[in-house]
Design a protein around this motif. Structure first.
Motif, short mmCIF file in Angstrom:
data_model
loop_
_atom_site.label_atom_id
_atom_site.label_comp_id
_atom_site.label_asym_id
_atom_site.label_seq_id
_atom_site.Cartn_x
_atom_site.Cartn_y
_atom_site.Cartn_z
N SER A 154 0.83 -1.05 0.34
CA SER A 154 0.01 0.24 0.07
C SER A 154 0.37 0.92 -0.23
O SER A 154 0.50 1.78 -0.70
CB SER A 154 -0.32 0.08 1.30
N ALA A 155 2.03 0.87 0.58
CA ALA A 155 3.18 2.11 1.07
C ALA A 155 3.22 2.57 -0.28
O ALA A 155 3.79 4.10 -0.81
CB ALA A 155 3.86 1.98 2.09
N GLN A 156 4.02 1.50 -0.87
CA GLN A 156 4.43 1.62 -2.41
C GLN A 156 3.34 2.40 -3.33
O GLN A 156 3.85 3.04 -4.51
CB GLN A 156 4.77 0.08 -2.96
N GLU A 157 2.41 1.84 -3.23
CA GLU A 157 1.12 2.13 -4.96
C GLU A 157 0.94 3.97 -4.03
O GLU A 157 1.22 4.41 -5.04
CB GLU A 157 0.02 1.40 -4.08
N ASP A 158 1.52 4.02 -3.05
CA ASP A 158 0.79 5.81 -2.43
C ASP A 158 1.80 6.30 -2.96
O ASP A 158 2.19 7.77 -3.68
CB ASP A 158 0.77 5.61 -0.74
N ILE A 159 3.70 5.65 -3.22
CA ILE A 159 4.72 6.47 -3.15
C ILE A 159 4.06 6.34 -4.99
O ILE A 159 4.97 8.27 -5.48
CB ILE A 159 5.84 5.57 -2.83
N GLU A 160 3.98 5.45 -4.88
CA GLU A 160 4.17 5.68 -7.27
C GLU A 160 3.05 6.69 -7.64
O GLU A 160 3.24 7.07 -8.13
CB GLU A 160 3.47 4.32 -7.47
N ASN A 161 1.41 6.28 -6.25
CA ASN A 161 0.79 7.37 -7.01
C ASN A 161 0.95 8.95 -7.04
O ASN A 161 0.91 9.98 -8.17
CB ASN A 161 -0.75 8.14 -6.16
N GLU A 162 1.78 8.76 -5.83
CA GLU A 162 2.26 10.54 -5.44
C GLU A 162 3.42 10.95 -6.21
O GLU A 162 3.72 12.44 -7.35
CB GLU A 162 2.59 10.91 -4.00
N LYS A 163 4.30 9.86 -7.10
CA LYS A 163 5.34 10.56 -7.73
C LYS A 163 4.93 10.63 -9.35
O LYS A 163 4.77 11.69 -10.05
CB LYS A 163 6.50 9.32 -7.86
N GLU A 164 3.50 10.09 -9.45
CA GLU A 164 2.89 9.68 -10.76
C GLU A 164 2.41 11.37 -10.56
O GLU A 164 2.23 12.09 -11.50
CB GLU A 164 2.28 9.43 -11.35
N LYS A 165 1.65 12.06 -9.59
CA LYS A 165 0.84 12.62 -9.13
C LYS A 165 2.05 14.13 -9.71
O LYS A 165 2.56 15.27 -10.53
CB LYS A 165 0.29 13.36 -8.74
N ALA A 166 3.04 14.03 -9.00
CA ALA A 166 4.66 15.15 -9.41
C ALA A 166 5.19 15.62 -10.36
O ALA A 166 5.01 16.38 -10.79
CB ALA A 166 5.50 14.59 -8.08
N VAL A 167 5.03 14.27 -10.94
CA VAL A 167 5.97 14.10 -12.45
C VAL A 167 4.41 14.45 -13.37
O VAL A 167 4.86 15.84 -14.53
CB VAL A 167 5.70 12.67 -12.94
N GLN A 168 3.61 14.40 -13.31
CA GLN A 168 1.89 15.49 -14.23
C GLN A 168 2.45 16.60 -13.98
O GLN A 168 1.78 17.60 -14.55
CB GLN A 168 0.97 14.57 -13.84
N ALA A 169 2.33 17.13 -12.26
CA ALA A 169 2.54 17.90 -11.97
C ALA A 169 3.91 19.40 -13.18
O ALA A 169 3.50 20.39 -13.45
CB ALA A 169 2.32 18.51 -10.48
N LEU A 170 4.77 19.00 -12.84
CA LEU A 170 6.08 18.82 -12.68
C LEU A 170 5.53 19.07 -15.05
O LEU A 170 6.52 19.76 -15.38
CB LEU A 170 6.64 18.17 -12.25
N GLN A 171 5.28 18.10 -15.61
CA GLN A 171 5.06 17.92 -16.57
C GLN A 171 4.30 19.61 -17.00
O GLN A 171 4.39 20.46 -18.42
CB GLN A 171 4.23 16.94 -16.92
N ALA A 172 3.31 19.68 -16.40
CA ALA A 172 2.03 20.72 -16.46
C ALA A 172 3.15 22.42 -16.45
O ALA A 172 2.70 23.19 -16.86
CB ALA A 172 0.67 20.40 -15.58
N GLN A 173 3.82 21.81 -16.18
CA GLN A 173 3.91 23.26 -15.18
C GLN A 173 5.28 24.04 -16.10
O GLN A 173 5.76 24.66 -16.72
CB GLN A 173 5.09 23.24 -13.92
N VAL A 174 6.13 22.15 -16.62
CA VAL A 174 7.07 22.98 -17.83
C VAL A 174 6.46 22.85 -18.60
O VAL A 174 6.57 23.64 -19.81
CB VAL A 174 7.53 20.99 -17.83
N ALA A 175 5.04 22.19 -18.94
CA ALA A 175 4.27 23.03 -20.73
C ALA A 175 4.55 23.83 -20.38
O ALA A 175 4.14 25.18 -21.26
CB ALA A 175 3.67 22.01 -20.38
N THR A 176 3.63 25.06 -19.25
CA THR A 176 3.20 26.29 -19.05
C THR A 176 4.34 26.85 -18.90
O THR A 176 3.86 28.10 -19.94
CB THR A 176 2.35 26.77 -17.63
N LEU A 177 5.74 26.69 -18.34
CA LEU A 177 6.55 27.50 -18.63
C LEU A 177 7.55 27.75 -20.21
O LEU A 177 7.43 28.66 -20.55
CB LEU A 177 7.70 26.60 -17.87
N SER A 178 7.07 26.67 -21.07
CA SER A 178 7.38 26.70 -22.14
C SER A 178 6.75 26.96 -22.50
O SER A 178 7.69 28.07 -23.96
CB SER A 178 7.01 25.06 -23.09
N VAL A 179 5.77 27.77 -22.43
CA VAL A 179 4.50 28.26 -23.69
C VAL A 179 5.16 29.57 -23.17
O VAL A 179 4.95 30.95 -23.29
CB VAL A 179 2.87 27.70 -23.36
#
Length: 175
Positions: A119-144
């Protein structure tokens, strides 16, 4: 008559036997035996027989009690042996039960730990994916934003570094 009485006395002195005395002595002895048998010997023999029966009964009772005591002792020893065996069996069963319970508790704890870990590993993976998505969104916004600023003005390398530093600073403050 005097003559005969003298003769008796004379005969007695010499060691003769007097038939009257003999008869009297025999009758006295017989009477004494009869009285002894009736009043002394009979009751004495009855008491002796009674005492003999009493002692015989006491010996029989003592022997019976001894046999019963030996039997009770053997039974008690057998019961003690059985009780010890039962106690040993109970102890062995308790040890076996405790070992089984220990194993089941350890197994349950291990399974629970594995579930928590998964469960902890799944939570970590979910949080990691959320962070990657947030970072991608920010990078996209920054790129634009960077692209729009670059298009708006042409900048040199020094301005470009300054612009990137400002956007990185803004992203750091947003976090």
């Amino acid at each position: 008559m005097q003559l005969s009485s003298d003769w008796l006395i004379v005969g007695a002195e010499v060691g003769g036997l007097n038939p009257g005395d003999i008869i009297f002595s025999l009758l006295s002895f017989a009477l004494l035996l009869f009285l002894l048998k009736k009043f002394a010997w009979g009751p004495l023999m009855d008491k002796m027989e009674e005492r003999e029966n009493y002692i015989s009964n006491e010996i029989d009772v003592a022997e019976k009690n001894r046999v019963e005591a030996e039997k009770a002792s053997l039974e008690a020893a057998e019961q003690l042996k059985n009780t010890r065996q039962e106690a040993q069996a109970i102890i062995e069963e308790a040890k076996k039960s405790a070992t089984e319970q220990e194993q089941s508790i350890l197994k349950a704890a291990t399974e629970a730990a594995e579930r928590l870990k998964k469960s902890a590993q799944e939570d970590i993976e979910n949080e990691k994916e959320k962070a990657v998505q947030a970072l991608q969104a920010q990078v996209a916004t920054l790129s634009v934003q960077i692209a729009s600023k670059v298009i708006e003005k042409e900048i040199n390398a020094q301005d470009q570094e300054k612009l990137i530093s400002e956007y990185i600073k803004e992203v750091g403050e947003e976090r």
